[in-house]
Design an enzyme around this catalytic site. Structure first.
Site, PDB file in Angstrom:
ATOM      1  N   ASP A  25       0.883  -1.266  -0.280  1.00  0.00           N
ATOM      2  CA  ASP A  25       0.134   0.134   0.096  1.00  0.00           C
ATOM      3  C   ASP A  25       0.900   1.392   0.080  1.00  0.00           C
ATOM      4  OD1 ASP A  25      -2.508   1.455  -0.019  1.00  0.00           O
ATOM      5  OD2 ASP A  25      -2.593   1.454   2.269  1.00  0.00           O
ATOM      6  N   ASN A  73     -10.478  -2.753  -6.221  1.00  0.00           N
ATOM      7  CA  ASN A  73      -9.824  -1.817  -6.974  1.00  0.00           C
ATOM      8  C   ASN A  73     -10.407  -1.403  -8.305  1.00  0.00           C
ATOM      9  OD1 ASN A  73      -6.487  -3.106  -5.814  1.00  0.00           O
ATOM     10  ND2 ASN A  73      -7.865  -1.365  -4.967  1.00  0.00           N
ATOM     11  N   ARG A 202      -5.452  -1.838   8.826  1.00  0.00           N
ATOM     12  CA  ARG A 202      -6.505  -2.574   8.464  1.00  0.00           C
ATOM     13  C   ARG A 202      -6.321  -3.798   7.354  1.00  0.00           C
ATOM     14  NH1 ARG A 202      -7.806   2.513   6.422  1.00  0.00           N
ATOM     15  NH2 ARG A 202      -7.575   2.772   4.052  1.00  0.00           N
TER      16      ARG A 202
END
Length: 249
Positions: A25, A73, A202
């Site tokens: 990420d 996504n 998360r």
């Protein structure tokens, strides 16, 4: 918490996590920080996959699972999605000789049938060309979502029960695991260590069943800046923990 400036740390070679999973990420934020378009971050992120793949393989990791593209996504702008769909084609086209030299075997899991033809073909070719390799498995999660995976597994199990080929009373953890997208990893299906980069804490619909007892490491480092030293630091953190799997040591 360690950062991109972290120095390499000594590791216990006998306690390297067999399966490391990474939520890669922060590509977009890495690019924004440098006043670059988001796709520049994705390009740099894919380049870093090569670096970390080699590092993990040489440390003795047996499976490296990378969250490359989630089922969510697709909500991103078409231009970004189209660019992301082209990355596996470029990645495998350029990196294949090095993967073979490193004895790395490629696996790709997810809803591959929903990918553009060129992306799907690149993934299938990579798996075929490295099928004979016996080293680390580089397992890409591409168009993958854990809830979707669990729904599909439930559907398959229900169909078997309805057909009379499976007794519902015998359904257990092993039954479920045998219908998940990680089943090709056998005894190594569940990550020992899950790392997420970029500072987000998360799971984002990633390996929800498989990480039941995984050790979790969250680092503020954006994925393009995630170096072998940071990987080593994450593994050192993992090695400092006492994994009890619900029991008492």
């Amino acid at each position: 918490m360690f950062t991109e400036k972290t120095t390499p740390q000594p590791l216990d070679a006998t306690r390297i996590p067999a399966h490391v999973a990474i939520i890669m990420d922060g590509n977009g934020r890495w690019a924004k920080k440098r006043f670059l378009p988001r796709i520049a971050g994705h390009k740099q992120g894919m380049e870093n996959v090569k670096v970390i793949t080699k590092a993990a393989s040489r440390l003795g990791v047996k499976v490296l699972t990378l969250y490359a593209f989630s089922t969510e996504n697709w909500k991103r702008p078409d231009s970004e999605v189209n660019y992301l769909m082209g990355l596996p084609v470029d990645f495998f086209g350029v990196f294949m000789p090095e993967l073979i030299a490193e004895n790395v075997r490629v696996q790709v899991m997810g809803e591959l049938d929903a990918l553009p033809a060129k992306t799907r073909q690149a993934a299938e070719d990579a798996m075929a060309e490295t099928a004979a390799n016996t080293g680390m498995v580089l397992n890409f999660a591409l168009n993958y979502g854990a809830r979707d995976e669990l729904v599909q597994a439930t559907r398959e199990i229900a169909q078997a029960a309805a057909a009379g080929t499976l007794d519902p009373a015998t359904i257990d953890d092993t039954t479920v695991a045998a219908h998940l997208m990680t089943r090709h990893l056998g005894a190594l299906a569940d990550p020992d260590l899950l790392i997420r980069t970029s500072g987000e804490n998360r799971l984002s619909n990633f390996l929800l069943w498989q990480i039941a007892y995984s050790e979790l490491v969250f680092t503020p480092v954006f994925w393009p800046d995630f170096t072998p030293a940071v990987l080593t630091a994450a593994i050192a953190d993992y090695q400092a923990r006492d994994r009890r799997f619900g029991g008492i040591h």
